[in-house]
Design a protein around this motif. Structure first.
Motif, PDB file in Angstrom:
ATOM      1  N   LEU A   1      99.857  33.912  59.996  1.00 36.16           N
ATOM      2  CA  LEU A   1     101.272  33.972  59.775  1.00 36.16           C
ATOM      3  C   LEU A   1     101.575  34.266  58.371  1.00 36.16           C
ATOM      4  O   LEU A   1     101.093  33.538  57.492  1.00 36.16           O
ATOM      5  N   PHE A   2     102.625  35.040  58.149  1.00 34.39           N
ATOM      6  CA  PHE A   2     103.045  35.300  56.784  1.00 34.39           C
ATOM      7  C   PHE A   2     104.625  34.385  56.703  1.00 34.39           C
ATOM      8  O   PHE A   2     105.538  35.120  57.437  1.00 34.39           O
ATOM      9  N   SER A   3     104.513  33.351  56.387  1.00 37.41           N
ATOM     10  CA  SER A   3     105.789  32.453  56.466  1.00 37.41           C
ATOM     11  C   SER A   3     106.783  32.834  55.376  1.00 37.41           C
ATOM     12  O   SER A   3     107.920  32.078  55.476  1.00 37.41           O
ATOM     13  N   GLY A   4     106.669  33.656  54.396  1.00 38.99           N
ATOM     14  CA  GLY A   4     107.545  33.820  53.581  1.00 38.99           C
ATOM     15  C   GLY A   4     108.134  32.511  52.578  1.00 38.99           C
ATOM     16  O   GLY A   4     107.184  31.701  52.148  1.00 38.99           O
TER      17      GLY A   4
ATOM     18  N   LYS B   1     109.197  26.885  66.394  1.00 41.45           N
ATOM     19  CA  LYS B   1     108.918  28.643  66.218  1.00 41.45           C
ATOM     20  C   LYS B   1     107.519  28.601  65.640  1.00 41.45           C
ATOM     21  O   LYS B   1     106.694  29.604  66.039  1.00 41.45           O
ATOM     22  N   LEU B   2     107.297  27.884  64.740  1.00 40.27           N
ATOM     23  CA  LEU B   2     106.009  27.991  63.800  1.00 40.27           C
ATOM     24  C   LEU B   2     104.874  26.940  64.317  1.00 40.27           C
ATOM     25  O   LEU B   2     103.707  27.127  64.381  1.00 40.27           O
ATOM     26  N   LEU B   3     105.217  25.750  64.516  1.00 39.85           N
ATOM     27  CA  LEU B   3     104.241  24.648  64.503  1.00 39.85           C
ATOM     28  C   LEU B   3     103.548  24.737  66.202  1.00 39.85           C
ATOM     29  O   LEU B   3     102.776  24.193  66.567  1.00 39.85           O
ATOM     30  N   ILE B   4     104.322  25.595  66.982  1.00 40.52           N
ATOM     31  CA  ILE B   4     103.742  26.034  68.270  1.00 40.52           C
ATOM     32  C   ILE B   4     102.615  26.921  68.351  1.00 40.52           C
ATOM     33  O   ILE B   4     101.851  27.173  69.173  1.00 40.52           O
ATOM     34  N   LEU B   5     102.367  27.584  67.211  1.00 41.62           N
ATOM     35  CA  LEU B   5     101.045  28.607  67.069  1.00 41.62           C
ATOM     36  C   LEU B   5      99.726  27.708  67.185  1.00 41.62           C
ATOM     37  O   LEU B   5      99.925  26.530  66.626  1.00 41.62           O
TER      38      LEU B   5
ATOM     39  N   ALA C   1      97.312  23.571  61.456  1.00 47.75           N
ATOM     40  CA  ALA C   1      96.869  22.360  61.794  1.00 47.75           C
ATOM     41  C   ALA C   1      97.021  21.408  60.569  1.00 47.75           C
ATOM     42  O   ALA C   1      97.521  20.182  60.673  1.00 47.75           O
ATOM     43  N   TYR C   2      96.945  22.079  59.328  1.00 44.70           N
ATOM     44  CA  TYR C   2      96.907  21.249  58.169  1.00 44.70           C
ATOM     45  C   TYR C   2      98.781  20.776  57.976  1.00 44.70           C
ATOM     46  O   TYR C   2      98.903  19.551  57.528  1.00 44.70           O
ATOM     47  N   GLU C   3      99.494  21.560  58.138  1.00 44.14           N
ATOM     48  CA  GLU C   3     100.921  21.262  58.037  1.00 44.14           C
ATOM     49  C   GLU C   3     101.376  20.288  59.136  1.00 44.14           C
ATOM     50  O   GLU C   3     102.159  19.659  58.992  1.00 44.14           O
ATOM     51  N   LYS C   4     101.020  20.413  60.594  1.00 46.67           N
ATOM     52  CA  LYS C   4     101.181  19.315  61.429  1.00 46.67           C
ATOM     53  C   LYS C   4     100.760  17.940  60.931  1.00 46.67           C
ATOM     54  O   LYS C   4     101.668  16.970  61.020  1.00 46.67           O
ATOM     55  N   GLN C   5      99.722  17.624  60.230  1.00 50.42           N
ATOM     56  CA  GLN C   5      99.216  16.718  59.797  1.00 50.42           C
ATOM     57  C   GLN C   5      99.613  16.067  58.524  1.00 50.42           C
ATOM     58  O   GLN C   5      99.767  14.762  58.222  1.00 50.42           O
ATOM     59  N   TYR C   6     100.048  16.905  57.446  1.00 47.22           N
ATOM     60  CA  TYR C   6     100.161  16.430  56.077  1.00 47.22           C
ATOM     61  C   TYR C   6     101.462  16.860  55.413  1.00 47.22           C
ATOM     62  O   TYR C   6     101.747  16.308  54.554  1.00 47.22           O
ATOM     63  N   ASN C   7     102.218  17.624  56.003  1.00 51.58           N
ATOM     64  CA  ASN C   7     103.494  18.136  55.507  1.00 51.58           C
ATOM     65  C   ASN C   7     104.294  17.068  55.880  1.00 51.58           C
ATOM     66  O   ASN C   7     104.943  16.635  56.887  1.00 51.58           O
ATOM     67  N   PRO C   8     104.909  16.463  54.441  1.00 49.56           N
ATOM     68  CA  PRO C   8     105.949  15.185  54.821  1.00 49.56           C
ATOM     69  C   PRO C   8     107.332  15.565  55.112  1.00 49.56           C
ATOM     70  O   PRO C   8     107.888  14.922  55.975  1.00 49.56           O
ATOM     71  N   PHE C   9     107.755  16.749  55.078  1.00 46.65           N
ATOM     72  CA  PHE C   9     109.209  17.314  55.568  1.00 46.65           C
ATOM     73  C   PHE C   9     109.166  17.467  57.382  1.00 46.65           C
ATOM     74  O   PHE C   9     110.017  17.644  57.635  1.00 46.65           O
ATOM     75  N   LEU C  10     107.852  17.688  57.876  1.00 44.98           N
ATOM     76  CA  LEU C  10     107.770  17.625  59.377  1.00 44.98           C
ATOM     77  C   LEU C  10     107.318  16.470  60.205  1.00 44.98           C
ATOM     78  O   LEU C  10     107.264  16.596  61.238  1.00 44.98           O
ATOM     79  N   SER C  11     107.158  15.422  59.664  1.00 43.89           N
ATOM     80  CA  SER C  11     106.927  14.138  60.291  1.00 43.89           C
ATOM     81  C   SER C  11     108.067  13.435  60.754  1.00 43.89           C
ATOM     82  O   SER C  11     109.386  13.709  60.709  1.00 43.89           O
TER      83      SER C  11
END
Length: 73
Positions: free
Chosen positions: A11-14, A42-46, A63-73
């Motif tokens: 994924l190129f997320s820009g 749209k992205l975390l379903i990948l 996987a990392y973003e699902k677990q550690y991204n504080p903006f997405l919890s």
């Protein structure tokens, strides 16, 4: 805008998703809630092993973003 290369699982997320962060929403018409909703729907379903190359900074994975991204919890 983000581009997903399914065959390569990349994924190129820009400027949408960064390692442990998200894009800016302080511009006119920006909305943190809309950005987070879009990333989650749209992205975390990948697949979790999807490698994410961001517009700035280090690469990451879904996987990392699902677990550690504080903006997405």
């Amino acid at each position: 805008m983000s581009y997903y290369i399914e065959d390569a699982n990349i994924l190129f997320s820009g400027d949408t998703l960064f390692a442990a962060s998200v894009g800016r929403t302080d511009f006119p018409t920006g909305s943190m809630s809309e950005l987070v909703r879009s990333i989650k729907s749209k992205l975390l379903i990948l697949p979790e092993n999807t490698r994410v190359f961001t517009g700035h900074g280090e690469s990451t994975s879904i996987a990392y973003e699902k677990q550690y991204n504080p903006f997405l919890s």
